[in-house]
Design a protein around this motif. Structure first.
Motif, mmCIF file in Angstrom:
data_model
loop_
_atom_site.group_PDB
_atom_site.id
_atom_site.type_symbol
_atom_site.label_atom_id
_atom_site.label_comp_id
_atom_site.label_asym_id
_atom_site.label_seq_id
_atom_site.Cartn_x
_atom_site.Cartn_y
_atom_site.Cartn_z
ATOM 1 N N TYR A 254 -2.522 5.109 -6.720
ATOM 2 C CA TYR A 254 -3.205 4.293 -5.716
ATOM 3 C C TYR A 254 -4.712 4.261 -5.970
ATOM 4 O O TYR A 254 -5.346 3.205 -5.928
ATOM 5 C CB TYR A 254 -2.922 4.815 -4.304
ATOM 6 N N TYR B 85 1.363 9.847 -6.498
ATOM 7 C CA TYR B 85 1.155 8.615 -5.732
ATOM 8 C C TYR B 85 -0.345 8.345 -5.579
ATOM 9 O O TYR B 85 -0.821 7.229 -5.798
ATOM 10 C CB TYR B 85 1.832 8.722 -4.355
ATOM 11 N N GLU C 143 0.810 -1.219 0.000
ATOM 12 C CA GLU C 143 0.000 0.000 0.000
ATOM 13 C C GLU C 143 0.845 1.271 0.000
ATOM 14 O O GLU C 143 0.570 2.203 -0.729
ATOM 15 C CB GLU C 143 -0.942 -0.030 1.208
ATOM 16 N N ALA D 88 2.042 1.438 -3.894
ATOM 17 C CA ALA D 88 0.761 2.058 -4.238
ATOM 18 C C ALA D 88 -0.246 1.054 -4.799
ATOM 19 O O ALA D 88 -0.962 1.315 -5.764
ATOM 20 C CB ALA D 88 0.954 3.228 -5.219
#
Ligand SMILES: [Zn+2]
Length: 495
Positions: free
Chosen positions: A399, A395, A192, A196
């Motif tokens: 994600y 980012y 995570e 990502a």
């Protein structure tokens, strides 16, 4: 120049031919090459740099949580491997053997480690005398060999692969469970926060757990092509290895007790998931959290502006470097800006700063995001904070896209036809109530090569630690056979 640009570019399409596209990105972005022996790859500097980022993150967290690094031999005597029967049976078809050393036949065959429980556990037994020696937490960064006869897919499928393997011993079952969750949590965090990629956390079905384990927990990541990747596994080994290898200790009351052990591993398959998840038809896409180069500065000059543009660019590079960013100033004379843009795009540099005479005159900088080419012009003055904000946004873009893919691709089904139809049409996960009989999985597997990749967990402690979550409906029936179902299962195709 045009020939070179073509050679640089990706020719396959991610959506139409994901397999070919993946192989091309891995090679052209300089991550890996194929070795002369089938099933092996050569990891190139840019690929290894990514692996090092994962290592740095995990290794730091391991050490913060009581783990020491060790190194054991890559060979395991056959008699050691045989001491835990499930390991022998589980890995036997995939073990590579050394039978000769120099010109002499060996008296005992040596296995090239497929995993190291069998060589580490006997030493853990030696090192564990009293309850004061526990918990014992060891980890090694190494490669292992599993001789599978499948097509080579860099980072996803290779006979030799890099990983870390952790091995721990604990006085109580509860402490061993806590260890299992700590490591699974760290794997989740790597996916995570560094890669990502959102993951699902759960357990493997009983018939698919690690040989000899009580419970295998897993984090699973969904790829854009609808297949699941087993991202990392953390095994509760119960007392089977401790019994086979005599890992016992003298407790406070002077009684001798058998320890509980765990093992956990994350391999460079994480890199495969990284490439597969974010990259596109222009090449590699990397989140700034892992990119070896986070920011590239491309100066754009004519002869009469060269000095000013370069000086301005260098001062920005210096500021960013001093602030701790991984930054590259691409001031190569022999390449034009267009070529440089393409090359850094292919290599997945998250943020590009373009600096020409206009930027110099106006004390500004043009910023371009790799994932979607979003462009903006910002003031030079606040460049450090500005770059920080933009990297954060990049980012988040990556994600969020991956999270949306996951969210939109968990479907439900209540018949075998519906399971198969859904997987055939959409891929992704199909969540079903399941009776627990492996035959029901087999029936699906035979027809659409999808299997149960994960079962969500009931909770992470107490007497039900590691138990699969039950369906909400108490009267739920197995989506395959119609018998009463007491657990949930996620079907998917997998890597
Ligand atoms: Zn069933």
């Amino acid at each position: 120049m045009s020939d070179e640009s073509q050679e640089l570019g990706i020719t396959e399409s991610k959506s139409h031919k994901p397999g070919e596209w993946y192989a091309e990105v891995v090679q052209k972005a300089g991550l890996a090459d194929y070795a002369p022996m089938g099933g092996f790859i050569v990891t190139k500097p840019r690929g290894y740099a990514l692996w090092e980022q994962i290592q740095d993150a995990l290794d730091g967290w391991f050490k913060e949580t009581g783990v020491d690094n060790v190194y054991f031999p890559m060979f395991i005597p056959e008699s050691f491997l045989e001491r835990e029967k499930d390991i022998v049976e589980g890995f036997d078809p995939e073990v590579a053997w050394v039978t000769q050393g120099g010109h002499d036949e060996l008296e005992e065959r040596l296995a090239v480690r497929p995993t190291s429980e069998s060589i580490i556990a006997p030493f853990m037994a030696d090192w564990t005398r009293s309850h004061r020696d526990l918990p014992l937490r060891l980890n090694q960064w190494c490669s292992v060999v599993r001789w599978e006869a499948t097509e080579t897919k860099p980072f996803f499928r290779t006979k030799e692969f890099m990983w870390q393997e952790g091995h721990t011993a604990h006085a109580t079952n509860e402490e061993a469970w806590e260890e299992v969750w700590t490591r699974l949590g760290q794997y989740e965090r790597v996916y995570e926060d560094v890669l990502a990629i959102p993951v699902l956390r759960g357990k493997k079905p009983e018939h698919d757990k690690f040989p000899g384990a009580d419970t295998t927990t897993t984090v699973e990541a969904l790829m854009p092509d609808g297949k699941s990747v087993q991202g990392g596994t953390s095994h509760h080994l119960g007392q089977s290895f401790a019994e086979a290898f005599d890992i016992t200790y003298v407790d406070e009351d002077e009684e001798e007790r058998t320890a509980y052990t765990t093992s956990w591993g994350l391999s460079w398959r994480a890199l495969g998931a990284l490439v597969m998840t974010h990259s596109d038809d222009q090449g590699l896409v990397l989140p700034p959290t892992i990119a070896p180069t986070q920011v590239v500065i491309v100066p754009i000059w004519q002869e009469d502006t060269k000095e000013d543009v370069l000086e301005y660019s260098e001062s920005i590079a210096d500021d960013l470097e001093a602030a701790g960013f991984r930054v590259e100033l691409d001031d190569r004379d022999e390449r034009n800006p267009g070529f440089k843009f393409n090359e850094h795009e292919l290599n997945g540099v998250p943020l590009r700063l373009e600096i020409g005479p206009y930027e110099v005159d106006d004390a500004e900088v043009t910023l371009v995001h790799r994932p979607d080419n979003e462009e903006s012009v910002e003031d030079r003055e606040e460049i450090v904070d500005t770059v920080d904000d933009h990297l954060e946004t990049i980012y988040e873009k990556l994600y969020d896209t991956a999270a949306e893919n996951l969210e939109n691709n968990i479907r439900e089904a209540d018949s075998p036809e519906e399971i198969m139809g859904t997987i055939g049409k959409h891929g992704g996960y199909v969540k079903v109530p399941w009776c627990g009989d492996p035959a029901c999985e087999e029936a699906i597997k035979e027809k659409v090569s999808a299997e149960i990749v994960m079962q969500p967990l009931e909770d992470q402690g107490g007497t039900t630690a590691g138990a699969p979550k039950a369906p909400d409906d108490e009267d739920a029936t197995c989506a395959v056979c119609g018998e009463p179902a007491d657990q949930l299962a996620y079907f998917a195709k997998s890597y």
